[in-house]
Design a protein around this motif. Structure first.
Motif, PDB file in Angstrom:
ATOM      1  N   ASP A 266       0.919  -1.315  -0.012  1.00 48.87           N
ATOM      2  CA  ASP A 266       0.000   0.007  -0.041  1.00 48.87           C
ATOM      3  C   ASP A 266       0.856   1.340   0.166  1.00 48.87           C
ATOM      4  N   LEU A 267       2.133   0.992  -0.085  1.00 49.32           N
ATOM      5  CA  LEU A 267       3.070   2.302  -0.142  1.00 49.32           C
ATOM      6  C   LEU A 267       2.742   3.095  -1.403  1.00 49.32           C
ATOM      7  N   ASP A 268       3.098   4.367  -1.472  1.00 47.97           N
ATOM      8  CA  ASP A 268       3.006   5.265  -2.464  1.00 47.97           C
ATOM      9  C   ASP A 268       3.939   4.725  -3.533  1.00 47.97           C
ATOM     10  N   PRO A 269       3.512   4.687  -4.935  1.00 44.21           N
ATOM     11  CA  PRO A 269       4.421   4.414  -5.938  1.00 44.21           C
ATOM     12  C   PRO A 269       5.668   4.838  -6.016  1.00 44.21           C
ATOM     13  N   ALA A 270       5.620   6.222  -5.775  1.00 40.87           N
ATOM     14  CA  ALA A 270       7.093   6.801  -5.973  1.00 40.87           C
ATOM     15  C   ALA A 270       7.986   6.401  -4.853  1.00 40.87           C
ATOM     16  N   ALA A 271       7.332   6.027  -3.619  1.00 46.38           N
ATOM     17  CA  ALA A 271       8.467   5.414  -2.508  1.00 46.38           C
ATOM     18  C   ALA A 271       8.745   3.976  -2.883  1.00 46.38           C
ATOM     19  N   GLN A 272       7.767   3.184  -3.475  1.00 43.72           N
ATOM     20  CA  GLN A 272       8.055   2.066  -3.902  1.00 43.72           C
ATOM     21  C   GLN A 272       9.422   1.947  -5.070  1.00 43.72           C
ATOM     22  N   ASP A 273       9.285   2.902  -5.793  1.00 39.80           N
ATOM     23  CA  ASP A 273      10.340   2.995  -6.867  1.00 39.80           C
ATOM     24  C   ASP A 273      11.691   3.460  -6.226  1.00 39.80           C
TER      25      ASP A 273
END
Length: 857
Positions: A266-273
């Motif tokens: 559920d983490l923000d996609p930018a933080a996942q990247d």
């Protein structure tokens, strides 16, 4: 491909494409299906789909077990192929979609494919399906594979199906796909140094979290410091969930000169990247099991593994599937460790002991064997399956699961009596919820309270955002303030309203609940009409519609206990605020602390008496089966709907009705009802089973419980109890079905007794297909050279040769070898212990005896 980094899978791509070409093109009968086993890091996720699309097999749909994997894979393919996400390659996951008409490679979760199968049953817009990381065996993946195979077999022989994994046993999948070829890529990995770092002062035999004197955060910090000191790359830490990640992130912030990243679904996609890409500084990435497979965290040279994960289990108490923290299995531990060996020699620090390591289960039980299957059954019914019990699953659900799911769906109005889907069932299947909670939302919409019903459904489907005490308060503690509905009270608190019991809410978990609520509201329209006068009353009615089988009545003699429809006893939990209502639905239950204890009501919602069959009490007098006494008795009952308000024995018990009740009870447990375990009966049945196994040409009937179940109505006339039935000649009735030749064969080939050299007739002990046991004193076998045989000489009996005290001295199936070798050692011992008994040097010429005789001086 020349401009890309070479990966192990690249050399296998031509063979994969050849296997996936349709049979008419490939020139083989097995074209279009394959199983690919490729080690982690081989490149199967990002290189295979573009290769299949380039070969003209597109559009390609790649199924990923997790949302983060689908997004990351789409971005990686775009980078490698020079494509754009949302154009040539895209992804579609819950709450997020980037794809369009030009998309030729689509990464999505299995649930998205199931929804697509409902809208497009023939998958006309799909050329090839790739089931990536199939070893995770999600319930949706199992169902999607079985449905895709049905589509391919019935209407789309050109539909390609490729199943890939790093750790899956490929043979069952290959057989399921009609003998699909199995292709293997070894991948590349480097040696990994394994270390064990259990919690300090953990109790003997305990696992992480049990008996520890240090916190998980401190233990993780020790492991991370070890990894940073002994390696020169980034460190990947596996933790059970978001709460553990955030606590450890705070603790690791004290370590200088590192970046701490978090990675979860559920983490923000930018933080996942940011977590997935290596950077200029050393990094510590704290991840859930999303990093076990499908996604690659760049720069990792060391892994720190907590040994825990959140696993979906069916929660019978709430009627939905929930995430619970458990030990990981051996396959997951090895998969996690392998993440340290992709770039060079690596280090894996396991936060448990070597003793605990030896007790890890080999694999996690597949979801189809541990989760509720009501949603898949509804999915199949909506897809047009009229007999879901006959559907060809890749692996069938556990026994009784399908029947239980059909019963629940009928109770919710989703299926009719014939098992066909209703209009309400179709509406339920369109909602992204388990059937029970979908029924809650639809009932709320009909009652003019869609928003609060959607919030309640989201609350019950997600992780509980409220911090609350356990299943019971301290002795003598007063109960919390009373409420009519624990669910309504929580909904008010989530929306920022006043809470009479001052519930403590986790804002992050609350945001997730509200996000799911918004998705539900986008999926259903509220019928036009007047809004509910009271959201509380409307929600209570909707909860009653969703949990009709959980209707309870409070005991009059003990207000802390209740009885659920069906007669199950319950105890009220300390945290449950529904303390006054006589009738309520148990929305959430918790198992008793010890075996045999009543379940605990954790969350409930009051039900008005008038909602239950208009409040009319029905009085019945009929025979019932008293399981404790094993007999039929007359019973007077006062019923309100499915609830028993009172009952007492009654002398009125008509014979014909009593016989029907007894037959029904006996057919549920024929072994107990007919006394099939009595020695005189069991011995005959074991002889029959033995002879059926070893001399099948005799054609004996199977003495199964099913066979005796069919005989019960023939012997039940005038009987009132199991004791009456055991006195009926049921065994004679069964044996009466044998022909004369079969009865002769039973006595000759599986005799009840054998005559031994001493003249004794000794009973044989049969146990199914195993050789029967003959327990006989050694002296009685003197003079017999070979082992007696049964079953037309095909099976030697197993001899338990006894000493004079009746205890086994030797066990053998080869009497000749015993006389030749072991007897002389046994004789020496027995002569000293039993000097009055004859122990001849040559047992084959000595006379057998059944009695002790003095030896001649």
């Amino acid at each position: 491909m020349s401009s890309l980094e070479r990966l192990p899978i690249d050399d296998l791509l031509p063979e994969i494409v050849s296997a996936m070409l349709p049979a008419s093109t490939a020139g083989t009968s097995g074209g279009g299906v394959a199983v690919l086993v490729a080690a982690p890091g081989a490149g199967k996720t990002t290189r295979v789909p573009p290769a299949l699309e380039a070969a003209g097999l597109g559009p390609i749909v790649v199924l990923e077990p997790r949302r983060i994997a689908a997004r990351a894979a789409a971005r990686r393919v775009a980078e490698e192929q020079g494509w754009r996400v949302g154009e040539e390659v895209g992804y579609h996951v819950r709450f997020d979609r980037k794809c369009g008409p030009k998309t030729r490679v689509l990464f999505c979760t299995e649930g998205i494919l199931l929804a697509r199968l409902q809208a497009d049953p023939f998958l006309e817009g799909v050329g090839c399906l790739v089931f990536d990381e199939f070893h995770e065996r999600s319930l949706d993946a199992d169902l999607a594979l079985a449905m895709a195979r049905r589509v391919r077999a019935d209407v789309r022989p050109d539909l390609g199906i490729l199943v890939t994994s790093a750790t899956l046993d490929p043979d069952p999948v290959s057989r399921f796909l009609g003998g699909a070829p199995v292709l293997t890529s070894e991948g590349r990995s480097y040696p990994i140094d394994q270390r064990f770092l259990p919690p300090i002062a953990a109790a003997a035999g305990s696992f992480t979290g049990s008996g520890r004197s240090e916190s998980l955060e401190d233990q993780v910090a020790r492991g991370v410091n070890m990894a940073l000191a002994e390696t020169d790359g980034d460190v990947l830490v596996f933790l059970a969930g978001v709460g553990e990640i955030q606590r450890c992130a705070e603790r690791l912030a004290r370590i200088p000169k590192i970046e701490v990243h978090q990675l979860y679904g559920d983490l923000d996609p930018a933080a996942q990247d940011a977590a997935l890409r290596a950077g200029p500084k050393r990094r510590v990435v704290l991840a859930t099991n999303v990093a076990e497979s499908s996604v690659t965290v760049g720069g990792v040279r060391a892994v720190v593994d907590s040994g825990e994960a959140r696993v979906l289990r069916h929660d019978a108490g709430s009627g939905v599937d929930r995430l619970v923290v458990e030990r990981i299995d051996r396959a997951a531990a090895d998969q996690r460790a392998g993440r340290a060996g992709r770039l060079g020699p690596g280090l894996c620090v396991r936060l448990w002991s070597q003793i605990d390591d030896r007790t890890l289960d080999p694999f996690l039980v597949p979801e189809v064997r541990r989760l509720d299957v009501a949603a898949p059954v509804l999915e199949l019914a909506n897809w047009g399956e009229t007999d879901v019990s006959a559907f060809p699953w890749f692996e069938r659900p556990r026994p009784g699961a399908i029947e239980g799911a059909v019963e629940l769906l009928r109770g919710l109005g989703a299926l009719d009596r014939r098992g066909h889907i209703t209009e309400k069932g179709r509406a339920m299947s369109r909602l992204p919820l388990p059937p029970r909670l979908a029924a809650l939302v639809l009932a709320g919409a009909e009652l003019g309270a869609l928003e609060i019903a959607a919030l309640a459904a989201a609350l019950l489907s997600e992780r509980d955002p409220f911090r609350r005490p356990g299943g019971g308060g301290p002795p003598g503690a007063s109960r919390r303030d009373a409420t009519e509905s624990d669910v309504f009270e929580r909904c008010v608190a989530l929306d920022g309203g006043p809470s009479g019991r001052h519930l403590d809410v986790s804002r992050q978990a609350a945001r997730q609940v509200q996000r799911v609520r918004d998705q539900i509201l986008r999926s259903v329209k509220e019928p036009k009409g007047q809004r509910a006068r009271s959201d509380e009353t409307a929600l209570a009615k909707a909860l009653f519609a969703a949990f009709p089988d959980r209707l309870c009545v409070r005991r009059r003699d003990d207000r802390e206990r209740a009885v659920m429809a069906g007669g199950k006893g319950l105890r009220m939990g300390f945290e449950c605020g529904v303390t006054e209502a006589e009738f309520f639905v148990a929305v959430r239950l918790m198992s008793g602390r010890r075996p045999g204890e009543e379940d605990i009501v954790v969350m409930a919602s009051a039900v008005d008496r008038s909602w239950i069959d208009g409040g009319e009490v029905r009085v019945s007098r009929r025979p019932v089966f008293d399981a404790a006494r094993g007999r039929v008795v007359g019973r007077r009952r006062e019923m309100l709907g499915p609830l028993v308000l009172s009952e007492a024995d009654h002398p009125d018990c008509p014979s014909a009705e009593a016989e029907e009740v007894l037959v029904e009870a006996a057919q549920k447990d024929p072994s107990r009802a007919l006394g099939l375990d009595r020695p005189e009966v069991a011995s005959v049945l074991e002889r029959l089973r033995f002879l059926r196994a070893h001399v099948p040409d005799v054609g004996l009937p199977d003495p199964s419980e099913e066979a005796f179940r069919e005989l019960i109505p023939q012997i039940a006339g005038g009987a009132r109890s199991f004791a009456d039935l055991t006195r009926r000649p049921v065994l004679d009735l069964f044996l009466g079905s044998l022909t004369h030749q079969q009865r002769v064969a039973l006595e000759r080939e599986a005799p009840e007794r054998l005559t031994v050299p001493s003249g004794s007739h000794i009973r044989l002990a049969y146990d199914g297909e195993r050789p029967p046991v003959l327990a006989v004193r050694i002296q009685e076998m003197f003079g017999l050279a070979e082992t007696p045989r049964v079953a037309s000489g095909r099976v030697p009996v197993l001899l338990h040769l006894l000493a004079p005290n009746g205890r086994p001295q030797q066990v053998t199936g080869d009497l000749a070898s015993f006389w030749k070798d072991a007897y002389h050692h046994v004789r020496k011992d027995l002569r000293s212990r039993y000097p009055k008994h004859p122990w001849p040097e040559d047992p084959l010429t000595a006379p057998p005896t059944a009695r002790a005789r003095r030896r001649r001086r």
